[in-house]
Scaffold this motif. Structure first.
Motif, mmCIF file in Angstrom:
data_model
loop_
_atom_site.group_PDB
_atom_site.id
_atom_site.type_symbol
_atom_site.label_atom_id
_atom_site.label_comp_id
_atom_site.label_asym_id
_atom_site.label_seq_id
_atom_site.Cartn_x
_atom_site.Cartn_y
_atom_site.Cartn_z
ATOM 1 N N PRO A 12 -11.009 -1.096 -6.352
ATOM 2 C CA PRO A 12 -9.544 -1.118 -6.242
ATOM 3 C C PRO A 12 -9.005 -2.363 -5.567
ATOM 4 C CG PRO A 12 -10.502 0.440 -4.678
ATOM 5 C CD PRO A 12 -11.613 0.001 -5.577
ATOM 6 N N GLN A 13 -9.718 -2.902 -4.586
ATOM 7 C CA GLN A 13 -9.209 -4.100 -3.914
ATOM 8 C C GLN A 13 -9.197 -5.297 -4.857
ATOM 9 O OE1 GLN A 13 -11.572 -5.585 -0.676
ATOM 10 N NE2 GLN A 13 -9.879 -6.706 0.265
ATOM 11 N N ALA A 14 -10.265 -5.478 -5.632
ATOM 12 C CA ALA A 14 -10.312 -6.578 -6.588
ATOM 13 C C ALA A 14 -9.263 -6.401 -7.683
ATOM 14 C CB ALA A 14 -11.702 -6.677 -7.206
ATOM 15 N N ALA A 15 -9.059 -5.149 -8.125
ATOM 16 C CA ALA A 15 -8.047 -4.894 -9.147
ATOM 17 C C ALA A 15 -6.646 -5.187 -8.614
ATOM 18 C CB ALA A 15 -8.143 -3.443 -9.614
ATOM 19 N N TYR A 16 -6.399 -4.808 -7.370
ATOM 20 C CA TYR A 16 -5.092 -5.098 -6.763
ATOM 21 C C TYR A 16 -4.867 -6.604 -6.649
ATOM 22 C CZ TYR A 16 -1.536 -5.586 -3.147
ATOM 23 O OH TYR A 16 -0.424 -5.970 -2.438
ATOM 24 N N PHE B 145 -10.811 0.728 1.220
ATOM 25 C CA PHE B 145 -9.520 0.212 0.754
ATOM 26 C C PHE B 145 -8.507 1.341 0.606
ATOM 27 C CE2 PHE B 145 -6.569 -1.106 -2.622
ATOM 28 C CZ PHE B 145 -6.116 -2.308 -2.095
ATOM 29 N N ARG B 146 -8.915 2.447 0.038
ATOM 30 C CA ARG B 146 -7.986 3.565 -0.140
ATOM 31 C C ARG B 146 -7.667 4.235 1.204
ATOM 32 N NH1 ARG B 146 -11.351 4.797 -5.286
ATOM 33 N NH2 ARG B 146 -10.081 3.772 -6.891
ATOM 34 N N ASP B 147 -8.643 4.289 2.110
ATOM 35 C CA ASP B 147 -8.358 4.799 3.453
ATOM 36 C C ASP B 147 -7.352 3.897 4.166
ATOM 37 O OD1 ASP B 147 -9.957 7.006 3.216
ATOM 38 O OD2 ASP B 147 -11.695 6.098 4.197
ATOM 39 N N ALA B 148 -7.481 2.579 3.967
ATOM 40 C CA ALA B 148 -6.529 1.653 4.578
ATOM 41 C C ALA B 148 -5.113 1.884 4.046
ATOM 42 C CB ALA B 148 -6.967 0.215 4.306
ATOM 43 N N LEU B 149 -4.992 2.187 2.759
ATOM 44 C CA LEU B 149 -3.671 2.507 2.204
ATOM 45 C C LEU B 149 -3.140 3.817 2.775
ATOM 46 C CD1 LEU B 149 -4.145 1.522 -1.553
ATOM 47 C CD2 LEU B 149 -2.909 0.257 0.204
ATOM 48 N N CYS B 150 -4.021 4.784 2.981
ATOM 49 C CA CYS B 150 -3.594 6.049 3.587
ATOM 50 C C CYS B 150 -3.109 5.831 5.013
ATOM 51 C CB CYS B 150 -4.745 7.056 3.576
ATOM 52 S SG CYS B 150 -5.202 7.645 1.925
ATOM 53 N N LEU B 151 -3.793 4.995 5.762
ATOM 54 C CA LEU B 151 -3.346 4.670 7.118
ATOM 55 C C LEU B 151 -2.014 3.930 7.091
ATOM 56 C CD1 LEU B 151 -6.744 3.457 8.620
ATOM 57 C CD2 LEU B 151 -5.552 5.571 9.189
ATOM 58 N N ARG B 152 -1.819 3.107 6.087
ATOM 59 C CA ARG B 152 -0.597 2.300 5.999
ATOM 60 C C ARG B 152 0.622 3.146 5.659
ATOM 61 N NH1 ARG B 152 0.723 -3.131 5.080
ATOM 62 N NH2 ARG B 152 2.435 -3.558 3.647
ATOM 63 N N TYR B 153 0.437 4.146 4.783
ATOM 64 C CA TYR B 153 1.591 4.898 4.277
ATOM 65 C C TYR B 153 1.612 6.361 4.717
ATOM 66 C CZ TYR B 153 2.222 0.814 1.353
ATOM 67 O OH TYR B 153 2.408 -0.472 0.929
ATOM 68 N N GLY B 154 0.682 6.758 5.558
ATOM 69 C CA GLY B 154 0.694 8.130 6.044
ATOM 70 C C GLY B 154 0.253 9.153 5.025
ATOM 71 N N TRP B 155 -0.517 8.742 4.022
ATOM 72 C CA TRP B 155 -1.052 9.684 3.049
ATOM 73 C C TRP B 155 -2.262 10.400 3.638
ATOM 74 C CZ3 TRP B 155 -1.204 5.252 -1.032
ATOM 75 C CH2 TRP B 155 0.091 4.982 -1.473
ATOM 76 N N ASN B 156 -2.603 11.531 3.059
ATOM 77 C CA ASN B 156 -3.765 12.285 3.510
ATOM 78 C C ASN B 156 -5.023 11.713 2.864
ATOM 79 O OD1 ASN B 156 -2.244 14.125 5.068
ATOM 80 N ND2 ASN B 156 -1.770 15.327 3.229
ATOM 81 N N PRO B 157 -5.988 11.246 3.662
ATOM 82 C CA PRO B 157 -7.228 10.715 3.082
ATOM 83 C C PRO B 157 -8.025 11.817 2.398
ATOM 84 C CG PRO B 157 -6.936 10.004 5.356
ATOM 85 C CD PRO B 157 -5.931 11.079 5.113
ATOM 86 N N HIS B 158 -8.743 11.428 1.368
ATOM 87 C CA HIS B 158 -9.557 12.385 0.628
ATOM 88 C C HIS B 158 -10.806 12.762 1.425
ATOM 89 C CE1 HIS B 158 -7.138 12.204 -2.965
ATOM 90 N NE2 HIS B 158 -7.178 10.887 -2.959
ATOM 91 N N LEU B 159 -11.216 14.030 1.285
ATOM 92 C CA LEU B 159 -12.470 14.534 1.854
ATOM 93 C C LEU B 159 -12.560 14.296 3.360
ATOM 94 C CD1 LEU B 159 -14.942 13.359 -0.939
ATOM 95 C CD2 LEU B 159 -13.793 15.568 -0.727
ATOM 96 N N LEU B 160 -11.440 14.425 4.052
ATOM 97 C CA LEU B 160 -11.443 14.301 5.499
ATOM 98 C C LEU B 160 -11.768 15.660 6.107
ATOM 99 C CD1 LEU B 160 -10.802 12.077 7.634
ATOM 100 C CD2 LEU B 160 -8.539 13.123 7.847
ATOM 101 N N PRO B 161 -12.723 15.744 7.050
ATOM 102 C CA PRO B 161 -13.044 17.045 7.665
ATOM 103 C C PRO B 161 -11.805 17.694 8.281
ATOM 104 C CG PRO B 161 -14.667 15.390 8.265
ATOM 105 C CD PRO B 161 -13.569 14.660 7.567
ATOM 106 N N SER B 162 -11.805 18.991 8.313
ATOM 107 C CA SER B 162 -10.631 19.711 8.828
ATOM 108 C C SER B 162 -10.533 19.638 10.339
ATOM 109 C CB SER B 162 -10.683 21.177 8.379
ATOM 110 O OG SER B 162 -11.873 21.798 8.869
ATOM 111 N N HIS B 163 -11.674 19.540 11.052
ATOM 112 C CA HIS B 163 -11.652 19.525 12.500
ATOM 113 C C HIS B 163 -12.570 18.427 13.042
ATOM 114 C CE1 HIS B 163 -9.919 23.519 11.810
ATOM 115 N NE2 HIS B 163 -9.439 23.443 13.047
#
Length: 556
Positions: free
Chosen positions: A146-150, A318-336
């Motif tokens: 995704p980073q190279a595509a962006y 890269f996708r986690d960085a976008l989630c941190l940037r925009y407040g999205w929920n990261p995929h497969l993040l543990p619940s606790h």
């Protein structure tokens, strides 16, 4: 203009020896100048190098009659003449012995199209169809890179349709299929998010310096791009209409003013669009936009993903960085979290389990000390402060402990007779509950004043030095004092190595931004469980015993 016709000559596919081409072009320009002298009406201004030409009737014939005498050989098979219907018969008569192809419909010219409305519309539709296919192929690539595509999108593909929008008017509706492909196919592939509402799409279209991704909506930008292009090229258009042979300084100055005006208007419109978008966003995303719009917080998006410089991120990072940037929920993040609390982005950036905040702090400290060692004397990490004896410190919160340490010390940083300057790093989470409802500028000021009350007076009275707190957000933003310090550092590095200050300060911000970004991703995805740190089954004392008893071979 009724007497003017349009000649199009195909461009060479590649240039292998640029210096030889420049020599050829200079000789060609001299030959063209000589042809102007011999032609009664003279060749108009647009007759220049190998390329498309706007010529008069006698000028067009001069190319064939006088050109070979001066080393210019027109290629009729690659030349098209575009004329109005009323001039077709006359043009056929004039160019009947040259082999030049004549059309009234239109032809491609320098990546745009000239001719009737139907031809221009057909050409734009064809280009849009090609770009939609390219976007779909890029989306396939974006699933794994995704980073190279962006980077390919923002540094390459977008410029193609931006150029067409600037040169061909009334293309807004024709770009709609391209926008649909971007919104429904490419953006989900890059970001990993399933769907985008109108607010999210408007956010992605903002420049990265305002918290967006710079992925514009071509159907919305086409009209403004064309109007801006017309205003900037108006002085050149007037010279062409007058068939002027010169490019006066007044026209150049007018173009520069038009460019500056257009740039200022565009930035004002972008800033206004960002403010209007913030009003429609929920509080959490409004805060994310503010944090992402800080200077230096978006360097990781503006750079090319070059591994040799440490600018690459794998697809998850890269996708986690976008989630941190925009407040999205990261995929497969543990619940606790392992500490027992619910694992959210806010908690992950602040939780001390696993030592990740300390690692984040130490990376910024080490990077800064390494850069200071290039331009300062006596650079050290974690210097021990002198004990407070008879000195009187006014602030009750001042640190009076023996053995107190700061992060960095450097001599002559401010150029004051080898005076020592002490620095202390703090990285805070702007999304923590204690900071979430406080303006960002006030958060910086609060963190800096807390550091100053703790150390500044002691440094001044006991060490006879100066103190500068280095306050960062987890997204890469810097406080006022940190901004001054790193500007000074960039200035010293640029002066020592003979580099431009602007380039050096951007390079410095980029390195800091990537360091903080990787630390934030580590806080989000790193393991905090104690089971991943088992007791070591051996010690250094057992190496000799193991080698002796096990008869470990010592030869190569």
């Amino acid at each position: 203009m009724e007497k003017l016709c349009y000649l199009r000559k195909a461009q060479p596919k590649e240039i292998r020896w640029p210096w030889l081409c420049m020599l050829w072009l200079s000789l060609h320009s001299f030959a063209t100048f000589k042809m102007r002298k011999q032609s009664k009406s003279g060749l108009p201004m647009m007759q220049r190098q190998v390329g498309s030409s706007l010529v008069s009737e006698s000028g067009g014939i001069a190319l064939w009659k006088l050109g070979p005498d001066y080393g210019y050989y027109p290629n009729a098979s690659k030349t098209w003449l575009i004329v109005k219907e009323s001039k077709l018969e006359e043009a056929s008569t004039i160019f009947q012995e040259t082999g030049v192809a004549i059309t009234m419909e239109g032809k491609r010219h320098l990546g745009a199209a000239l001719g009737k409305h139907a031809f221009v519309e057909s050409y734009v539709q064809q280009k849009v169809t090609e770009w939609v296919s390219e976007v779909e192929r890029l989306s396939t690539f974006a699933t794994t890179q995704p980073q190279a595509a962006y980077a390919a999108l923002t540094h390459g593909l977008i410029s193609k349709w931006t150029y067409l929008a600037r040169t061909v008017p009334n293309t807004e509706d024709l770009f709609r299929p391209l926008e649909d492909a971007i919104r429904n196919v490419l953006l989900p592939a890059i970001t990993g998010q399933n769907a985008f509402n109108d607010n999210d799409r408007d956010l992605m279209a903002l420049p990265v310096r305002l918290g967006g991704l710079g992925i514009i909506d071509p159907s919305c930008q086409a009209a403004s791009q064309c109007r801006t292009s017309e205003k900037i090229t108006a002085p050149l258009t007037a010279l062409i209409m007058m068939q002027s042979q010169e490019y006066p300084p007044e026209a150049k100055s007018e173009q520069i003013r038009a460019k500056n005006t257009a740039r200022n208007i565009r930035r004002q419109q972008e800033a206004m669009a960002a403010e209007q978008l913030k009003e429609r966003m929920p509080d959490r995303k409004r805060r994310a936009m503010t944090v992402s719009a800080e200077k230096g917080a978006s360097s990781w998006l503006s750079t090319l993903p070059i591994a040799d410089h440490g600018f690459t991120l794998h697809k998850g990072a890269f996708r986690d960085a976008l989630c941190l940037r925009y407040g999205w929920n990261p995929h497969l993040l543990p619940s606790h979290c392992v500490c027992g609390q619910r694992l959210t982005i806010e908690h992950a950036l602040s939780c001390s389990r696993g030592g990740f905040p300390s690692i984040r702090h130490n990376e910024i400290r080490d990077l800064t000390a390494n850069l200071m060692s290039e331009v300062c004397y006596g650079v050290g990490i974690e210097p021990c402060l002198q004990a407070v004896t008879e000195e009187q410190l006014k602030h009750k919160s001042a640190n009076r402990e023996d053995g107190a340490r700061l992060d960095i010390v450097a001599e002559n940083f401010w150029g004051r007779d080898r005076q020592r300057t002490f620095f202390d790093v703090r990285v805070f989470n702007p999304f923590a509950q204690s900071h979430l409802n406080t303006p960002l500028a006030q958060c910086y000021r609060k963190q800096e004043m807390e550091k100053k009350r703790t150390y500044e007076e002691r440094i001044r009275e006991v060490e006879h030095g100066s103190f500068s707190p280095l306050v960062f957000t987890t997204a890469g933003g810097m406080g006022t004092m940190a901004t001054v310090v790193y500007k000074r550092l960039a200035s010293c590095i640029a002066e020592k190595h003979g580099k431009l200050y602007g380039k050096t300060v951007h390079w410095l911000r980029c390195r800091l931004n990537f360091s903080l970004l990787r630390s934030a991703i580590m806080c989000l995805r790193g393991s905090r469980s104690a089971c991943h740190h088992p007791e070591c089954p051996w010690s250094s004392d057992t190496i000799d015993l193991t080698c002796a008893e096990g008869r470990v071979p010592m030869d190569n």
